[in-house]
Structure formats: structure tokens, C-alpha cells
Design a protein around this motif. Structure first.
Motif, PDB file in Angstrom:
ATOM      1  N   TRP A   1      42.258  43.337  -7.560  1.00 28.56           N
ATOM      2  CA  TRP A   1      42.461  41.800  -7.629  1.00 28.56           C
ATOM      3  C   TRP A   1      42.215  41.126  -7.040  1.00 28.56           C
ATOM      4  CZ3 TRP A   1      44.618  38.257 -10.649  1.00 28.56           C
ATOM      5  CH2 TRP A   1      45.575  36.863  -9.704  1.00 28.56           C
TER       6      TRP A   1
ATOM      7  N   ASP B   1      43.410  38.417  -3.898  1.00 31.77           N
ATOM      8  CA  ASP B   1      44.460  37.858  -3.739  1.00 31.77           C
ATOM      9  C   ASP B   1      44.299  36.578  -2.600  1.00 31.77           C
ATOM     10  OD1 ASP B   1      47.795  37.663  -4.414  1.00 31.77           O
ATOM     11  OD2 ASP B   1      47.856  38.099  -1.960  1.00 31.77           O
TER      12      ASP B   1
ATOM     13  N   TYR C   1      44.952  46.320  -5.118  1.00 32.24           N
ATOM     14  CA  TYR C   1      45.454  46.654  -6.472  1.00 32.24           C
ATOM     15  C   TYR C   1      43.703  46.089  -7.311  1.00 32.24           C
ATOM     16  CZ  TYR C   1      50.223  45.400  -5.576  1.00 32.24           C
ATOM     17  OH  TYR C   1      51.410  45.404  -4.509  1.00 32.24           O
TER      18      TYR C   1
ATOM     19  N   ILE D   1      50.212  42.100 -13.217  1.00 29.41           N
ATOM     20  CA  ILE D   1      49.415  40.840 -12.019  1.00 29.41           C
ATOM     21  C   ILE D   1      48.041  40.171 -13.307  1.00 29.41           C
ATOM     22  CG2 ILE D   1      47.671  39.645 -10.241  1.00 29.41           C
ATOM     23  CD1 ILE D   1      48.290  42.259  -8.507  1.00 29.41           C
TER      24      ILE D   1
ATOM     25  N   LYS E   1      43.301  35.019  -5.978  1.00 34.49           N
ATOM     26  CA  LYS E   1      43.846  34.492  -7.478  1.00 34.49           C
ATOM     27  C   LYS E   1      43.500  34.983  -8.168  1.00 34.49           C
ATOM     28  CE  LYS E   1      47.699  33.758  -4.612  1.00 34.49           C
ATOM     29  NZ  LYS E   1      48.301  35.060  -3.573  1.00 34.49           N
TER      30      LYS E   1
END
Length: 163
Positions: A81, A83, A70, A50, A86
Motif C-alpha cells: 500500500w 500511503d 502494509y 485498506i 493512496k
């Protein structure tokens, strides 16, 4: 005389860390913890890239739901991470320097002890986590094993349940 030796391998893979880490990433290894009156199974189940970084899927499976996040570790700093935004975000540090704040975690104690209904835990790293919603808790990590307990203002809300 010939001896036939058969080895059976389980799919547990230690990823880029030694067993002395306070948060070892081992794909396939599961452990059971309580969460208030429920139990859940915690594990790292997969990896992916990612934003140019390798992350590992950290899964918490409860009876009726699953929560995934993550996570990656770099230089004893745990990142997650986000999401929604981002972006990579510093979560907390696992390098035992008492008083140091990394991300939302502050190292409170090293080599701590804690009594749970399933026994006494020792040699623990204690991290105070302060969340954006104003809540906080203390998380207890054991070398080579990871999270083993959580306490908040109500007391012990999570602890490791040995198999």
C-alpha cells in the motif's frame, strides 16, 4: 492413573498461505537479520483492510527506528500500500518463473545457494529489485521463511541470523 496435559500456545498465526510460500505471512513470528553493521527484527504484526483488501503490517525494528509497510499477497504477487499515492502497488512476484518481471522485481534464479557469515543457505529464490531512485539489489527468499539475504553492488548487506 490420570495424566494432566497442559498446552501452551504462542500467538503465531499462519495467514492464508502454506509453509511453501517464499513470503509466508505469520503474525507474531519474528526473525533477526543484519543490515550493514546493524541488526533488526522483522515480523508481521497485525492486519487491516485498506481499499477493500486485507493487508498485513510488515515491521522492521532497528535499534533507534522502525520501518513499517502494509503488504498483501494475491496469486503469488506481492502488493504494498503506497500511503503517499493512496493506492495498491505491485511490488514483486514470488512465483519462480526465471526471467519474469512483476512490479519492480525480476526473477533471476530458483534453487540458488548463498554463503553468509552465519552459514550456507540453499533452495533460494533470487529476485532483482529495481527501485525508482535508480538503485537495485538482489533479494534472497527461502520457502517457508521469507527474506534471508540482500546483496547490492557493495556485496552482501543483509543476512538472516539464526537464534
Amino acid at each position: 492413573m490420570k495424566i494432566l496435559l497442559i498446552l501452551i500456545f504462542t500467538p503465531i498465526i499462519l495467514i492464508g498461505q502454506n509453509k511453501e510460500s517464499y513470503l509466508p505471512i505469520e503474525i507474531g513470528k519474528e526473525k533477526t537479520l543484519t543490515w550493514y553493521k546493524d541488526k533488526y527484527v522483522e515480523s508481521f504484526t497485525d492486519s487491516t483492510e485498506i481499499g477493500g483488501e486485507k493487508y498485513y503490517l510488515y515491521s522492521q525494528k532497528f535499534k533507534n527506528k522502525s520501518m513499517d509497510m502494509y503488504i498483501r499477497i494475491s496469486n503469488d504477487t506481492v502488493y504494498h500500500w503506497n500511503d503517499v499515492k493512496k493506492e495498491h502497488q505491485v511490488f514483486f512476484g514470488i512465483n519462480p518463473k526465471v526471467g519474469e518481471t512483476i512490479g519492480i522485481g525480476t526473477i533471476l534464479e530458483v534453487e540458488a545457494k548463498l554463503k553468509t557469515p552465519k552459514g550456507k543457505l540453499k533452495d533460494l529464490l533470487v529476485i532483482q529489485m529495481n527501485y525508482s531512485n535508480g538503485m537495485s539489489d538482489k533479494r534472497y527468499y527461502q520457502k517457508g521463511f521469507g527474506l534471508v539475504a540482500v546483496k547490492n553492488n557493495k556485496g552482501l548487506i543483509c543476512y538472516y541470523v539464526p537464534d
